[in-house]
Design a protein around this motif. Structure first.
Motif, PDB file in Angstrom:
ATOM      1  N   ARG A 331      15.978   7.079  11.529  1.00 30.77           N
ATOM      2  CA  ARG A 331      14.630   6.528  11.408  1.00 30.77           C
ATOM      3  C   ARG A 331      13.652   7.593  10.910  1.00 30.77           C
ATOM      4  O   ARG A 331      12.771   7.313  10.114  1.00 30.77           O
ATOM      5  N   ASP A 332      13.819   8.841  11.420  1.00 26.08           N
ATOM      6  CA  ASP A 332      12.915   9.921  11.005  1.00 26.08           C
ATOM      7  C   ASP A 332      13.012  10.148   9.497  1.00 26.08           C
ATOM      8  O   ASP A 332      12.011  10.352   8.819  1.00 26.08           O
ATOM      9  N   ILE A 333      14.258  10.156   8.995  1.00 27.70           N
ATOM     10  CA  ILE A 333      14.470  10.392   7.562  1.00 27.70           C
ATOM     11  C   ILE A 333      13.917   9.221   6.758  1.00 27.70           C
ATOM     12  O   ILE A 333      13.208   9.404   5.762  1.00 27.70           O
ATOM     13  N   LEU A 334      14.209   8.004   7.229  1.00 31.39           N
ATOM     14  CA  LEU A 334      13.713   6.799   6.562  1.00 31.39           C
ATOM     15  C   LEU A 334      12.196   6.846   6.448  1.00 31.39           C
ATOM     16  O   LEU A 334      11.623   6.670   5.375  1.00 31.39           O
ATOM     17  N   LEU A 335      11.547   7.126   7.601  1.00 36.53           N
ATOM     18  CA  LEU A 335      10.084   7.148   7.625  1.00 36.53           C
ATOM     19  C   LEU A 335       9.532   8.236   6.715  1.00 36.53           C
ATOM     20  O   LEU A 335       8.530   8.037   6.037  1.00 36.53           O
ATOM     21  N   GLN A 336      10.207   9.384   6.706  1.00 37.87           N
ATOM     22  CA  GLN A 336       9.712  10.486   5.875  1.00 37.87           C
ATOM     23  C   GLN A 336       9.665  10.082   4.404  1.00 37.87           C
ATOM     24  O   GLN A 336       8.657  10.285   3.728  1.00 37.87           O
ATOM     25  N   PHE A 337      10.750   9.451   3.927  1.00 40.38           N
ATOM     26  CA  PHE A 337      10.789   9.107   2.505  1.00 40.38           C
ATOM     27  C   PHE A 337       9.872   7.932   2.180  1.00 40.38           C
ATOM     28  O   PHE A 337       9.214   7.916   1.142  1.00 40.38           O
ATOM     29  N   VAL A 338       9.815   6.962   3.089  1.00 41.60           N
ATOM     30  CA  VAL A 338       8.896   5.838   2.856  1.00 41.60           C
ATOM     31  C   VAL A 338       7.453   6.359   2.842  1.00 41.60           C
ATOM     32  O   VAL A 338       6.650   5.972   1.993  1.00 41.60           O
ATOM     33  N   THR A 339       7.153   7.266   3.783  1.00 42.57           N
ATOM     34  CA  THR A 339       5.796   7.812   3.847  1.00 42.57           C
ATOM     35  C   THR A 339       5.452   8.537   2.544  1.00 42.57           C
ATOM     36  O   THR A 339       4.348   8.391   2.021  1.00 42.57           O
ATOM     37  N   GLU A 340       6.405   9.300   2.033  1.00 41.90           N
ATOM     38  CA  GLU A 340       6.145   9.994   0.767  1.00 41.90           C
ATOM     39  C   GLU A 340       5.825   9.004  -0.350  1.00 41.90           C
ATOM     40  O   GLU A 340       4.864   9.181  -1.103  1.00 41.90           O
ATOM     41  N   ALA A 341       6.636   7.940  -0.439  1.00 40.87           N
ATOM     42  CA  ALA A 341       6.423   6.947  -1.496  1.00 40.87           C
ATOM     43  C   ALA A 341       5.070   6.265  -1.325  1.00 40.87           C
ATOM     44  O   ALA A 341       4.310   6.110  -2.283  1.00 40.87           O
ATOM     45  N   VAL A 342       4.772   5.877  -0.079  1.00 39.91           N
ATOM     46  CA  VAL A 342       3.511   5.157   0.159  1.00 39.91           C
ATOM     47  C   VAL A 342       2.314   6.076  -0.083  1.00 39.91           C
ATOM     48  O   VAL A 342       1.311   5.652  -0.667  1.00 39.91           O
ATOM     49  N   LEU A 343       2.435   7.341   0.337  1.00 42.34           N
ATOM     50  CA  LEU A 343       1.337   8.284   0.099  1.00 42.34           C
ATOM     51  C   LEU A 343       1.058   8.407  -1.389  1.00 42.34           C
ATOM     52  O   LEU A 343      -0.095   8.441  -1.816  1.00 42.34           O
ATOM     53  N   MET A 344       2.136   8.470  -2.170  1.00 40.69           N
ATOM     54  CA  MET A 344       1.948   8.604  -3.624  1.00 40.69           C
ATOM     55  C   MET A 344       1.285   7.366  -4.200  1.00 40.69           C
ATOM     56  O   MET A 344       0.339   7.466  -4.982  1.00 40.69           O
ATOM     57  N   THR A 345       1.772   6.167  -3.808  1.00 33.42           N
ATOM     58  CA  THR A 345       1.183   4.960  -4.396  1.00 33.42           C
ATOM     59  C   THR A 345      -0.226   4.731  -3.863  1.00 33.42           C
ATOM     60  O   THR A 345      -1.090   4.267  -4.592  1.00 33.42           O
ATOM     61  N   PHE A 346      -0.459   5.081  -2.585  1.00 35.04           N
ATOM     62  CA  PHE A 346      -1.795   4.893  -2.027  1.00 35.04           C
ATOM     63  C   PHE A 346      -2.778   5.845  -2.707  1.00 35.04           C
ATOM     64  O   PHE A 346      -3.877   5.442  -3.094  1.00 35.04           O
ATOM     65  N   GLY A 347      -2.357   7.089  -2.869  1.00 31.53           N
ATOM     66  CA  GLY A 347      -3.191   8.070  -3.578  1.00 31.53           C
ATOM     67  C   GLY A 347      -3.467   7.594  -4.992  1.00 31.53           C
ATOM     68  O   GLY A 347      -4.606   7.603  -5.463  1.00 31.53           O
ATOM     69  N   GLY A 348      -2.406   7.116  -5.656  1.00 27.87           N
ATOM     70  CA  GLY A 348      -2.555   6.583  -7.004  1.00 27.87           C
ATOM     71  C   GLY A 348      -3.485   5.383  -7.003  1.00 27.87           C
ATOM     72  O   GLY A 348      -4.293   5.206  -7.919  1.00 27.87           O
ATOM     73  N   GLY A 349      -3.378   4.575  -5.951  1.00 27.83           N
ATOM     74  CA  GLY A 349      -4.231   3.392  -5.827  1.00 27.83           C
ATOM     75  C   GLY A 349      -5.693   3.769  -5.721  1.00 27.83           C
ATOM     76  O   GLY A 349      -6.548   3.180  -6.394  1.00 27.83           O
ATOM     77  N   ILE A 350      -5.997   4.778  -4.899  1.00 26.63           N
ATOM     78  CA  ILE A 350      -7.396   5.198  -4.714  1.00 26.63           C
ATOM     79  C   ILE A 350      -7.954   5.732  -6.032  1.00 26.63           C
ATOM     80  O   ILE A 350      -9.026   5.316  -6.487  1.00 26.63           O
ATOM     81  N   ILE A 351      -7.183   6.622  -6.667  1.00 29.20           N
ATOM     82  CA  ILE A 351      -7.640   7.172  -7.949  1.00 29.20           C
ATOM     83  C   ILE A 351      -7.774   6.045  -8.967  1.00 29.20           C
ATOM     84  O   ILE A 351      -8.727   5.999  -9.747  1.00 29.20           O
ATOM     85  N   GLY A 352      -6.812   5.109  -8.924  1.00 29.35           N
ATOM     86  CA  GLY A 352      -6.829   3.982  -9.852  1.00 29.35           C
ATOM     87  C   GLY A 352      -8.057   3.102  -9.670  1.00 29.35           C
ATOM     88  O   GLY A 352      -8.677   2.670 -10.641  1.00 29.35           O
ATOM     89  N   VAL A 353      -8.421   2.840  -8.411  1.00 29.26           N
ATOM     90  CA  VAL A 353      -9.602   2.015  -8.135  1.00 29.26           C
ATOM     91  C   VAL A 353     -10.855   2.709  -8.682  1.00 29.26           C
ATOM     92  O   VAL A 353     -11.682   2.086  -9.356  1.00 29.26           O
ATOM     93  N   LEU A 354     -10.954   4.013  -8.415  1.00 31.97           N
ATOM     94  CA  LEU A 354     -12.126   4.761  -8.893  1.00 31.97           C
ATOM     95  C   LEU A 354     -12.175   4.758 -10.422  1.00 31.97           C
ATOM     96  O   LEU A 354     -13.226   4.518 -11.018  1.00 31.97           O
ATOM     97  N   THR A 355     -11.000   4.996 -11.045  1.00 31.38           N
ATOM     98  CA  THR A 355     -10.945   4.993 -12.512  1.00 31.38           C
ATOM     99  C   THR A 355     -11.310   3.613 -13.059  1.00 31.38           C
ATOM    100  O   THR A 355     -12.097   3.494 -14.000  1.00 31.38           O
ATOM    101  N   GLY A 356     -10.718   2.586 -12.447  1.00 29.90           N
ATOM    102  CA  GLY A 356     -10.981   1.218 -12.892  1.00 29.90           C
ATOM    103  C   GLY A 356     -12.462   0.884 -12.778  1.00 29.90           C
ATOM    104  O   GLY A 356     -13.055   0.283 -13.681  1.00 29.90           O
ATOM    105  N   TRP A 357     -13.060   1.299 -11.658  1.00 31.40           N
ATOM    106  CA  TRP A 357     -14.484   1.053 -11.453  1.00 31.40           C
ATOM    107  C   TRP A 357     -15.322   1.788 -12.506  1.00 31.40           C
ATOM    108  O   TRP A 357     -16.278   1.235 -13.046  1.00 31.40           O
ATOM    109  N   ALA A 358     -14.902   3.019 -12.780  1.00 29.90           N
ATOM    110  CA  ALA A 358     -15.623   3.807 -13.783  1.00 29.90           C
ATOM    111  C   ALA A 358     -15.534   3.111 -15.142  1.00 29.90           C
ATOM    112  O   ALA A 358     -16.526   2.980 -15.856  1.00 29.90           O
ATOM    113  N   ILE A 359     -14.327   2.636 -15.481  1.00 30.60           N
ATOM    114  CA  ILE A 359     -14.151   1.940 -16.761  1.00 30.60           C
ATOM    115  C   ILE A 359     -15.045   0.702 -16.800  1.00 30.60           C
ATOM    116  O   ILE A 359     -15.760   0.459 -17.768  1.00 30.60           O
TER     117      ILE A 359
END
Lengths: 416, 254
Positions: A331-359
């Motif tokens: 479970r620890d390993i599973l969570l670690q990798f899922v967390t990494e993926a979600v952190l990347m997409t969430f971070g991308g999502g935040i930057i994406g929202v800001l970029t989209g809003w700017a556009i």
């Protein structure tokens, strides 16, 4: 492992390969920002179209000849005329049968050229009665309106749209000047005030008496009552009586056209509300289409995340073995990798929202291929985009994470 | 043997009873461990030697709770671990034993301190401050006070292996398993690591089991168990020239 440890572990893992993480992030950023920007453009178009239609007045009803569905028209359609005449139009102004109708303005459009001296221009010609301007929410800028005396006398007088006037006369006042419309001489009696930005743009039009179009421009004969009209503008007594007025109109026209109870209408009645709904429906489809196209790029971004996570699992097999050997559960390993993926997409999502809003923000009012783009920024779209980007991380991160978690620790430790 | 077990005052750290481990390779079955009986008491220091393919690595994986026997029972500190779930095994690894590897197996991008902290993170229950304190204590114990914030690549092989030992120590387990701990080290570093293991055994009372094919390492231990073809073929005490008075090696288990 608690949440803080999980996040810090995932962050430090992401941080070890910044270039790769940024490129992966970029995929999500592009996806999310295009969703946001596209939706803003789509919604902007929707809002402005609705606003323009409302500018015309929500008590406006338009009646056009022809059945709703013409599909079976070649079987004869019961011998009905499928034509609206000037007499039909005047019949709608009836206090007994149509008490909810305040004003009728039949029109007959034509296209032709307007010329003055060496200048000439294509115009949207409209044959009208005096009520036309009021029905269309238009006002005279200089000179006078077409009067009903002009209509009776079949006068060769014309009122110009502001653009037409500018093309032919520049800054000069055209009132009193004689111009040629489709080869015939007309005296300009007025200019319509510019209505730029409304969905019905009268600026490049020329309005003349409806009788003049029939008898002089089209060279047709017959009694004035039989003149066919391309549409009848009807104003209801108020916004709340629009539906009653629509029933009045249908009743009068069905009686006049001698339609049997089971015959379909041979005319179409459109209220502004109908137009708004139809257009909003079309625009809604447009928004969904734009959103889907942008959604595809988000999907591609998600696949990028999955790809990188799979590579990462393979590269870090030994690390996974070490972690398992010192006590990490599956479970620890599973969570670690899922967390990494979600952190990347969430971070991308935040930057994406800001970029989209700017556009959307800076793109508002920009002109693309001659059209002014209007955008409407909506917070709930941003929230949805963020939720979706987290979901993308979960969806595309779970498979690599399961692969990581299911590695045999002994084999993982042996991995080079 | 059951009678001798019942008369013991302390529970043995390791008690293998008739343990076998078989691997299915396509159609035929390979027997890596063939009915092993082995008892290792608290405070022992044992070398397990044998040629490659003798089953010593499989034994190490079994003792390290990374693998489970196909049959037989394995009591670790009196608890039967032969049929624990995957999660329970992970828990056991984290709390009851420390692992030292031939290739150190440190996380390359983490400092010495954070590598040593790792088992504590998975065990849970400690604050960040307590974890770092425990990790520092463990690093101090192996003489790496100056190396807390060094990355593995900034340290020598011997130092890295000592970080590995500190990581094995940090949970204060009774048992330390070392798999070829000197396999990648030069003579001097090897001697240091051996000395460190001896010191942990003698001063801290840790039970140490070392798998090795280096006879010098094996001779430095107090008991040598020899494996061949999945069986124990020899089990003897080592008599040191310096005459260890407190040699508590037991002779048994064939």
């Amino acid at each position: 492992m608690n949440l803080v440890l999980l996040l810090s572990t995932a962050l430090s893992s992401i941080g070890t390969n910044k270039l790769r993480a940024s490129l992966t992030l970029l995929g999500i950023v592009i996806g999310v920002s295009s969703v946001i920007a596209m939706m803003a453009v789509g919604r902007g178009a929707q809002v402005s179209v609705t606003a323009r239609i409302s500018d015309l007045g929500t008590d406006l009803i338009t009646v056009r000849p022809g059945a709703q569905a013409q599909r079976f028209a070649f079987f004869g359609g019961g011998g009905n005329s499928d034509v609206l005449s000037l007499e039909d139009a005047f019949a709608l102004k009836d206090d007994v049968f149509a008490p909810d109708v305040r004003l009728i303005a039949p029109e007959n459009s034509f296209s032709g050229t307007a010329a003055f001296g060496a200048e000439n221009t294509f115009v949207n010609g409209v044959g009208v009665t005096a009520e036309y301007l009021e029905a269309r929410n238009l006002v005279i800028a200089s000179g006078r309106n077409i009067s009903n005396v002009d209509v009776e006398n079949i006068s060769t007088v014309a009122v110009l749209g502001s653009e037409t006037s500018k093309t032919l006369f520049g800054q000069r006042d055209p009132v009193g000047v004689t111009i040629k419309i489709s080869g015939r001489e007309f005296t300009v009696v007025g200019v319509i005030k510019s209505q730029q930005g409304t969905i019905f743009n009268p600026d490049s039009s020329v309005i003349v008496p409806i009788t003049t179009v029939h008898y002089r421009l089209n060279n047709e004969k017959g009694l004035p009552d039989s003149i066919s009209v391309s549409s009848i503008n009807v104003l209801a007594t108020s916004e709340s009586t629009v539906d009653d007025a629509r029933l009045d109109i249908a009743t009068v026209l069905r009686l006049r056209h001698e339609l049997a109870a089971d015959d379909d209408d041979d005319f179409q009645i459109t209220t502004q509300q109908d137009t708004i709904e139809t257009l909003e429906g079309t625009q809604g489809t447009f928004v969904i289409l734009l959103g889907s196209i942008a959604g595809i790029s988000l999907l591609v971004g998600g696949i990028g995340v999955m790809n990188i996570m799979l590579v990462s699992v393979t590269e870090r097999t030994r690390e996974i073995g070490i972690r398992r050997a010192v006590g990490a559960k599956r479970r620890d390993i599973l969570l670690q990798f899922v967390t990494e993926a979600v952190l990347m997409t969430f971070g991308g999502g935040i930057i994406g929202v800001l970029t989209g809003w700017a556009i959307a923000y800076f793109g508002n009012g920009a002109t693309v291929a001659g059209d002014v783009i209007e955008t409407a920024i909506e917070t709930h779209i941003a929230v949805i985009a963020l939720v979706v980007s987290v979901a993308v991380g979960l969806f595309f991160g779970i498979y690599p994470a399961v692969r990581a978690a299911s590695l045999n620790p002994i084999e993982a430790l042996r991995h080079e | 043997m059951t009678t001798t077990a019942s008369t013991r005052v302390t529970v043995p750290v390791i008690e293998l009873s008739n343990v076998s481990r078989e691997f299915r390779m396509g159609t035929h079955v390979v027997t890596a461990l063939d009915g092993i009986n082995l008892i290792i008491e608290r405070g022992e220091m044992v070398a397990i030697i044998g040629p490659s393919g003798s089953g010593k690595s499989t034994l190490m994986n079994t003792l390290g709770c990374l693998d489970q026997p196909s049959s037989g029972s394995f009591m670790l500190n009196g608890q039967d671990v032969s049929d624990l779930s995957d999660d329970q095994l992970a828990e056991t690894r984290s709390r009851q034993l420390g692992f030292v590897f031939q290739s150190y197996n440190l996380l390359p991008r983490e400092t010495a301190l954070s590598n040593v902290e790792l088992p504590l993170k998975y065990a849970g229950g400690l604050s960040g401050y307590e974890r770092r304190l425990a990790a520092r204590t463990a690093l101090d114990r192996v003489g790496l006070t100056e190396r807390y914030d060094h990355l593995p690549m900034q340290m020598s092989g011997g130092e890295q292996q000592r970080v590995g030992i500190a990581r094995a120590l940090v949970q204060n387990p009774a048992l330390i398993l070392a798999d070829e701990p000197t396999g990648n080290l030069d003579t001097n570093s090897s001697a240091e690591v051996i000395e460190m293991l001896r010191s942990l055994n003698e001063q801290d009372g840790k039970t140490i089991v070392v798998v090795t094919h280096d006879t010098e390492v094996a001779e430095a231990m107090k008991r040598i168990v020899v494996f061949r073809d999945g069986r124990i073929v020899d089990d003897r005490a080592v008599v040191h020239a310096s005459a260890d008075s407190n040699d508590n090696t037991t002779e048994s288990n064939q």
